[in-house]
Design a protein around this motif. Structure first.
Motif, PDB file in Angstrom:
ATOM      1  N   VAL A   1     -27.279   1.970 -17.978  1.00 56.27           N
ATOM      2  CA  VAL A   1     -25.873   2.179 -18.311  1.00 56.27           C
ATOM      3  C   VAL A   1     -25.051   1.256 -17.415  1.00 56.27           C
ATOM      4  CG1 VAL A   1     -23.968   3.809 -18.484  1.00 56.27           C
ATOM      5  CG2 VAL A   1     -26.320   4.584 -18.899  1.00 56.27           C
ATOM      6  N   ALA A   2     -24.262   0.403 -18.022  1.00 60.83           N
ATOM      7  CA  ALA A   2     -23.403  -0.532 -17.291  1.00 60.83           C
ATOM      8  C   ALA A   2     -21.959  -0.129 -17.530  1.00 60.83           C
ATOM      9  CB  ALA A   2     -23.647  -1.965 -17.766  1.00 60.83           C
ATOM     10  N   VAL A   3     -21.319   0.403 -16.484  1.00 64.54           N
ATOM     11  CA  VAL A   3     -19.933   0.863 -16.585  1.00 64.54           C
ATOM     12  C   VAL A   3     -19.025  -0.214 -16.007  1.00 64.54           C
ATOM     13  CG1 VAL A   3     -18.298   2.690 -16.024  1.00 64.54           C
ATOM     14  CG2 VAL A   3     -20.722   3.246 -16.323  1.00 64.54           C
ATOM     15  N   SER A   4     -18.144  -0.744 -16.837  1.00 60.52           N
ATOM     16  CA  SER A   4     -17.251  -1.841 -16.434  1.00 60.52           C
ATOM     17  C   SER A   4     -18.012  -2.936 -15.687  1.00 60.52           C
ATOM     18  CB  SER A   4     -16.104  -1.313 -15.557  1.00 60.52           C
ATOM     19  OG  SER A   4     -15.219  -0.529 -16.299  1.00 60.52           O
ATOM     20  N   PRO A   5     -19.089  -3.468 -16.275  1.00 60.11           N
ATOM     21  CA  PRO A   5     -19.879  -4.478 -15.559  1.00 60.11           C
ATOM     22  C   PRO A   5     -19.064  -5.736 -15.306  1.00 60.11           C
ATOM     23  CG  PRO A   5     -20.499  -4.406 -17.874  1.00 60.11           C
ATOM     24  CD  PRO A   5     -19.577  -3.244 -17.644  1.00 60.11           C
ATOM     25  N   SER A   6     -19.298  -6.354 -14.172  1.00 59.76           N
ATOM     26  CA  SER A   6     -18.566  -7.572 -13.778  1.00 59.76           C
ATOM     27  C   SER A   6     -19.176  -8.781 -14.481  1.00 59.76           C
ATOM     28  CB  SER A   6     -18.609  -7.732 -12.258  1.00 59.76           C
ATOM     29  OG  SER A   6     -18.049  -6.608 -11.618  1.00 59.76           O
ATOM     30  N   LEU A   7     -18.961  -8.859 -15.805  1.00 61.68           N
ATOM     31  CA  LEU A   7     -19.592  -9.912 -16.600  1.00 61.68           C
ATOM     32  C   LEU A   7     -19.045 -11.297 -16.279  1.00 61.68           C
ATOM     33  CD1 LEU A   7     -19.804  -8.081 -20.056  1.00 61.68           C
ATOM     34  CD2 LEU A   7     -21.654  -8.482 -18.428  1.00 61.68           C
TER      35      LEU A   7
ATOM     36  N   THR B   1     -19.137   9.637 -16.749  1.00 64.90           N
ATOM     37  CA  THR B   1     -20.189  10.480 -16.184  1.00 64.90           C
ATOM     38  C   THR B   1     -20.908  11.299 -17.248  1.00 64.90           C
ATOM     39  OG1 THR B   1     -19.077  10.621 -14.039  1.00 64.90           O
ATOM     40  CG2 THR B   1     -20.676  12.334 -14.542  1.00 64.90           C
ATOM     41  N   VAL B   2     -20.168  12.015 -18.083  1.00 66.24           N
ATOM     42  CA  VAL B   2     -20.812  12.833 -19.113  1.00 66.24           C
ATOM     43  C   VAL B   2     -21.563  11.979 -20.136  1.00 66.24           C
ATOM     44  CG1 VAL B   2     -20.394  14.437 -21.025  1.00 66.24           C
ATOM     45  CG2 VAL B   2     -19.298  14.818 -18.811  1.00 66.24           C
ATOM     46  N   PRO B   3     -20.983  10.893 -20.677  1.00 64.52           N
ATOM     47  CA  PRO B   3     -21.766  10.051 -21.583  1.00 64.52           C
ATOM     48  C   PRO B   3     -23.026   9.484 -20.937  1.00 64.52           C
ATOM     49  CG  PRO B   3     -19.436   9.541 -21.801  1.00 64.52           C
ATOM     50  CD  PRO B   3     -19.560  10.465 -20.633  1.00 64.52           C
ATOM     51  N   THR B   4     -22.957   9.156 -19.652  1.00 60.07           N
ATOM     52  CA  THR B   4     -24.134   8.627 -18.965  1.00 60.07           C
ATOM     53  C   THR B   4     -25.232   9.676 -18.889  1.00 60.07           C
ATOM     54  OG1 THR B   4     -22.850   7.065 -17.628  1.00 60.07           O
ATOM     55  CG2 THR B   4     -24.979   7.755 -16.761  1.00 60.07           C
ATOM     56  N   ILE B   5     -24.878  10.887 -18.517  1.00 62.11           N
ATOM     57  CA  ILE B   5     -25.870  11.964 -18.421  1.00 62.11           C
ATOM     58  C   ILE B   5     -26.448  12.278 -19.792  1.00 62.11           C
ATOM     59  CG2 ILE B   5     -26.160  14.411 -17.860  1.00 62.11           C
ATOM     60  CD1 ILE B   5     -23.925  13.941 -15.720  1.00 62.11           C
ATOM     61  N   THR B   6     -25.604  12.271 -20.814  1.00 63.08           N
ATOM     62  CA  THR B   6     -26.087  12.510 -22.174  1.00 63.08           C
ATOM     63  C   THR B   6     -27.051  11.410 -22.601  1.00 63.08           C
ATOM     64  OG1 THR B   6     -23.995  13.610 -22.697  1.00 63.08           O
ATOM     65  CG2 THR B   6     -25.360  12.900 -24.558  1.00 63.08           C
ATOM     66  N   PHE B   7     -26.750  10.186 -22.247  1.00 65.91           N
ATOM     67  CA  PHE B   7     -27.618   9.043 -22.548  1.00 65.91           C
ATOM     68  C   PHE B   7     -28.971   9.210 -21.865  1.00 65.91           C
ATOM     69  CE2 PHE B   7     -29.101   4.690 -21.597  1.00 65.91           C
ATOM     70  CZ  PHE B   7     -29.014   4.090 -22.839  1.00 65.91           C
ATOM     71  N   ALA B   8     -28.977   9.678 -20.618  1.00 68.99           N
ATOM     72  CA  ALA B   8     -30.219   9.774 -19.841  1.00 68.99           C
ATOM     73  C   ALA B   8     -31.004  11.039 -20.155  1.00 68.99           C
ATOM     74  CB  ALA B   8     -29.900   9.723 -18.343  1.00 68.99           C
ATOM     75  N   PHE B   9     -30.307  12.177 -20.319  1.00 70.88           N
ATOM     76  CA  PHE B   9     -30.977  13.472 -20.456  1.00 70.88           C
ATOM     77  C   PHE B   9     -30.774  14.110 -21.813  1.00 70.88           C
ATOM     78  CE2 PHE B   9     -30.145  14.120 -15.617  1.00 70.88           C
ATOM     79  CZ  PHE B   9     -31.158  13.214 -15.307  1.00 70.88           C
ATOM     80  N   GLY B  10     -30.173  13.385 -22.747  1.00 74.50           N
ATOM     81  CA  GLY B  10     -29.867  13.966 -24.047  1.00 74.50           C
ATOM     82  C   GLY B  10     -31.120  14.366 -24.806  1.00 74.50           C
ATOM     83  N   GLN B  11     -31.047  15.491 -25.498  1.00 70.79           N
ATOM     84  CA  GLN B  11     -32.178  15.978 -26.277  1.00 70.79           C
ATOM     85  C   GLN B  11     -32.317  15.259 -27.615  1.00 70.79           C
ATOM     86  OE1 GLN B  11     -31.060  20.087 -26.474  1.00 70.79           O
ATOM     87  NE2 GLN B  11     -31.880  20.578 -24.455  1.00 70.79           N
ATOM     88  N   VAL B  12     -31.213  14.601 -28.043  1.00 73.19           N
ATOM     89  CA  VAL B  12     -31.209  13.914 -29.329  1.00 73.19           C
ATOM     90  C   VAL B  12     -31.047  12.417 -29.147  1.00 73.19           C
ATOM     91  CG1 VAL B  12     -30.018  13.702 -31.549  1.00 73.19           C
ATOM     92  CG2 VAL B  12     -30.268  15.940 -30.475  1.00 73.19           C
ATOM     93  N   ASP B  13     -30.259  11.993 -28.131  1.00 72.35           N
ATOM     94  CA  ASP B  13     -29.888  10.595 -27.958  1.00 72.35           C
ATOM     95  C   ASP B  13     -31.046   9.792 -27.383  1.00 72.35           C
ATOM     96  OD1 ASP B  13     -27.523   8.759 -25.948  1.00 72.35           O
ATOM     97  OD2 ASP B  13     -28.338   8.330 -27.928  1.00 72.35           O
ATOM     98  N   ARG B  14     -32.033   9.466 -28.244  1.00 73.00           N
ATOM     99  CA  ARG B  14     -33.202   8.728 -27.785  1.00 73.00           C
ATOM    100  C   ARG B  14     -33.401   7.478 -28.639  1.00 73.00           C
ATOM    101  NH1 ARG B  14     -34.507   8.581 -23.581  1.00 73.00           N
ATOM    102  NH2 ARG B  14     -36.681   8.181 -23.969  1.00 73.00           N
TER     103      ARG B  14
END
Length: 271
Positions: free
Chosen positions: A191-197, A258-271
């Motif tokens: 997960v890249a949050v506001s990455p310094s591209l 924070t919540v989208p990141t946790i859902t991305f990592a630990f989500g039961q559906v988001d795979r």
């Protein structure tokens, strides 16, 4: 007269008695249950690693893991939010997992550790961290792979090694994308949050575009010039999603994500 002279002292004693009775007990530091702090050696010396694990029985495959950069700022809020979402179960779609915070330490070390090598290029004047040394990303990722991850994998907790995610903000987001492009087997997701591209005149964006399809990528941005870069990059690659954060500035996006990141990592559906 002598009685009148003693009255103010008597009133003072009576009025202060309730305050003395209400005096708080001796203060103690707040502690996060089911957590630990360990030190590992890295390219910049000693790094604090903070680990929080769930209660209860792990899933058959083991716990998923979320590694959080800038751990001194982001570990506690991520761990507590992950626990709250997991308690909601089916309502949140988030399962329990292990949160690992990796402290960055002083700013010069952070800038060096989170940036890839850029021969013949330096941070220009007017950009964040101008004048600081860069180019230590490979040594830092070596340390994560050889020091931090073995600490998590040492047998204290059953780990699902197919579900390990790295999240970083700003230069940390840059590092997460660099890891996805150059070490695609190290993490299942980044997960890249506001990455310094902008760093390296778009070096990491070019790395990601050229790299074979590897880990799942979530790029999250607030308002500003980098918004279009992250959105375009996500549209150009499979397994890459873009999450806009309306109304958020660069400095507030990590909390908002924070919540989208946790859902991305630990989500039961988001795979």
């Amino acid at each position: 007269m002598r009685a009148a002279l003693r009255l103010p002292a008597l009133l003072s004693a009576v009025l202060s008695a309730p305050l003395l009775a209400m005096a708080p007990p001796e203060a103690r530091p707040y502690e996060l249950p089911r957590s630990m702090v360990a030190g590992v050696e890295g390219p910049g010396g000693s790094y604090e690693v903070m680990i929080a694990w769930p209660e209860g029985e792990p899933p058959a495959a083991g716990w998923p893991v979320l590694y959080v950069l800038d751990g001194e700022d982001n570990f506690a809020i991520t761990a507590l939010t992950a626990r709250r979402l997991a308690r909601a179960g089916a309502r949140s779609g988030v399962a329990a997992g292990i949160v690992v915070g990796i402290a960055a330490g002083p700013l010069p070390r952070r800038v060096r550790d989170y940036t890839p090598a850029t021969p013949d290029w330096v941070i220009p004047r007017g950009r964040p961290a101008h004048g600081l040394a860069t180019g230590g990303a490979e040594a830092f990722l070596d340390s994560v792979e050889r020091q931090v991850m073995p600490l998590v994998h040492d047998g204290r907790w059953p780990i699902d090694r197919t579900r390990e995610t790295l999240v970083g903000h700003s230069f940390g987001g840059l590092l997460a994308l660099h890891a996805a492009a150059t070490r695609p087997a190290l993490f299942d997701g980044v997960v890249a949050v506001s990455p310094s591209l902008w760093f390296g005149d778009g070096l990491v964006e070019r790395e990601v575009r050229r790299a074979p399809i590897g880990p799942r990528i979530l790029i999250s941005e607030g308002e500003g010039a980098a918004l279009e870069n992250g959105s375009t990059l996500s549209r150009s690659r499979q397994r890459t999603r873009f999450l806009p954060l309306p109304g958020q500035s660069h400095g507030t996006t990590m909390l908002a994500a924070t919540v989208p990141t946790i859902t991305f990592a630990f989500g039961q559906v988001d795979r």
